[in-house]
Motif scaffolding. Structure first.
Motif, PDB file in Angstrom:
ATOM      1  N   TRP B  10       0.855  -1.181   0.000  1.00 13.45           N
ATOM      2  CA  TRP B  10       0.000   0.000   0.000  1.00 13.45           C
ATOM      3  C   TRP B  10       0.891   1.231   0.000  1.00 13.45           C
ATOM      4  N   PRO B  61      -6.972   2.437  -0.600  1.00 16.24           N
ATOM      5  CA  PRO B  61      -8.302   2.682  -1.161  1.00 16.24           C
ATOM      6  C   PRO B  61      -9.113   3.643  -0.288  1.00 16.24           C
ATOM      7  N   THR B  62      -9.960   4.403  -0.942  1.00 15.31           N
ATOM      8  CA  THR B  62     -10.890   5.282  -0.230  1.00 15.31           C
ATOM      9  C   THR B  62     -12.306   4.789  -0.516  1.00 15.31           C
ATOM     10  N   ALA B  63     -13.311   5.491   0.021  1.00 10.49           N
ATOM     11  CA  ALA B  63     -14.703   5.102  -0.243  1.00 10.49           C
ATOM     12  C   ALA B  63     -14.970   5.176  -1.743  1.00 10.49           C
ATOM     13  N   MET B  65     -14.579   1.786  -1.963  1.00 11.59           N
ATOM     14  CA  MET B  65     -13.919   0.488  -1.811  1.00 11.59           C
ATOM     15  C   MET B  65     -13.679   0.177  -0.341  1.00 11.59           C
ATOM     16  N   LEU B  66     -13.333   1.230   0.400  1.00  8.46           N
ATOM     17  CA  LEU B  66     -13.021   1.073   1.816  1.00  8.46           C
ATOM     18  C   LEU B  66     -13.627   2.282   2.523  1.00  8.46           C
ATOM     19  N   ASP B  67     -14.315   2.045   3.617  1.00 11.16           N
ATOM     20  CA  ASP B  67     -14.927   3.156   4.342  1.00 11.16           C
ATOM     21  C   ASP B  67     -13.856   4.110   4.855  1.00 11.16           C
ATOM     22  N   SER B  70     -11.660   3.079   7.919  1.00  5.61           N
ATOM     23  CA  SER B  70     -10.692   2.019   7.620  1.00  5.61           C
ATOM     24  C   SER B  70      -9.577   2.534   6.721  1.00  5.61           C
ATOM     25  N   SER B  71      -9.941   3.398   5.786  1.00  2.00           N
ATOM     26  CA  SER B  71      -8.947   3.966   4.886  1.00  2.00           C
ATOM     27  C   SER B  71      -7.902   4.749   5.676  1.00  2.00           C
ATOM     28  N   LEU B  74      -5.712   2.306   7.622  1.00  2.00           N
ATOM     29  CA  LEU B  74      -4.746   1.627   6.762  1.00  2.00           C
ATOM     30  C   LEU B  74      -3.594   2.561   6.396  1.00  2.00           C
TER      31      LEU B  74
END
Lengths: 142, 143
Positions: B10, B61-63, B65-67, B70-71, B74
């Protein structure tokens, strides 16, 4: 956007890389580009322990590795890991590892020295985890 | 047989990452495809001379794909150096250290003798850990 933790990681890396030098929290704070008070607070928030504690446990972990893997004297090892008082090193070591340095060395049979793990694993997993200790004052008796 | 084709890191900024892996590390771009409608970039780099293994540099990833929470988590884990390690091998750790240092790589430690060889480490701009090892015959006395 770079999360602020990236700058704190620079300071943590500095502690891992230069623990044998007379590093201080002030020097680590400069590596992160922060004032010392702000740095200590943010470091603890980010990595779960204060920077001076991280640095001390790094030095103890390296000292333990030298006790296991070399025949160097306790005094040599103390200075080799960036600590400057043999008495407080022995006291702190005993508090953290439950026994003085030479007794710790004696508990490791030669076979234990032949396990092949990368140095980065030893660095990450070998650091003592006692969260309550602090370094013994230089005046403390071993 | 089943082989490793690509590993993945990432990264916070793919442009910054690809500049580091190509200019500082000297790797080549294997694939750089942007799918506009998905806002997705497939970016793969790899060492020159080792064609069958690549490193995918994937933006956090952002929203949707990922809330968002969580983004952020990460992105922070990567910045804390907690998102993984890439293990590299070289036949000459000191030479590689000098060469990469001259190109701007800041190492965490100098080449250091270990029982299994000589190694050193550095991070990519996002905080991902990269270990560089010259493997030698195991010797407990090398440290």
């Amino acid at each position: 956007m770079v999360p602020p933790a990236r700058h704190l990681l620079r300071a943590k890396d500095r502690a891992d890389a230069r623990y044998f030098e007379p590093l201080t929290v002030a020097i680590l704070a400069r590596a992160a580009g922060l004032s010392q008070a702000h740095f200590s607070r943010e470091f603890r928030r980010t990595f779960g322990e204060a920077p001076h504690q991280y640095l001390l446990t790094r030095r103890l972990e390296r000292a333990a590795a030298l006790l296991r893997n070399t025949d160097r004297t306790v005094t040599e090892i103390c200075f080799a890991v960036g600590l400057n008082s043999v008495g407080s090193f022995i006291t702190t070591f005993r508090r953290v590892y439950g026994m003085p340095p030479l007794a710790y060395r004696a508990t490791f049979p030669p076979a234990a020295r032949h396990i092949r793990i990368p140095a980065c694993v030893a660095l990450a997993y070998g650091r003592p985890q006692n969260r309550t200790f602090r370094e013994a004052a230089p005046s403390a008796r071993p | 047989m089943i082989k490793i084709a690509n590993a993945q890191f990432w990264v916070h900024d793919p442009d910054e990452a690809v500049a580091f892996y190509t200019r500082a590390l000297g790797w080549e771009v294997r694939s750089d495809v942007t799918m506009e409608e998905w806002n997705f970039r497939w970016l793969v780099v790899g060492p020159v001379g080792q064609d069958d293994v690549g490193l995918v540099l994937m933006p956090v990833p952002t929203a949707p794909m990922l809330d968002a929470e969580s983004s952020d988590q990460l992105a922070n884990l990567v910045a804390k150096g907690a998102a993984g390690t890439l293990f590299l091998e070289t036949d000459d750790c000191h030479a590689a250290y000098d060469e990469l240092s001259a190109r701007g790589v800041v190492f965490n430690d100098p080449p250091t003798p270990q029982p299994y060889g000589i190694d050193t480490s550095f991070r990519d701009p996002s905080g991902n850990n990269i270990r560089l090892t010259q493997v030698l015959e195991f010797s407990i006395d090398r440290h």
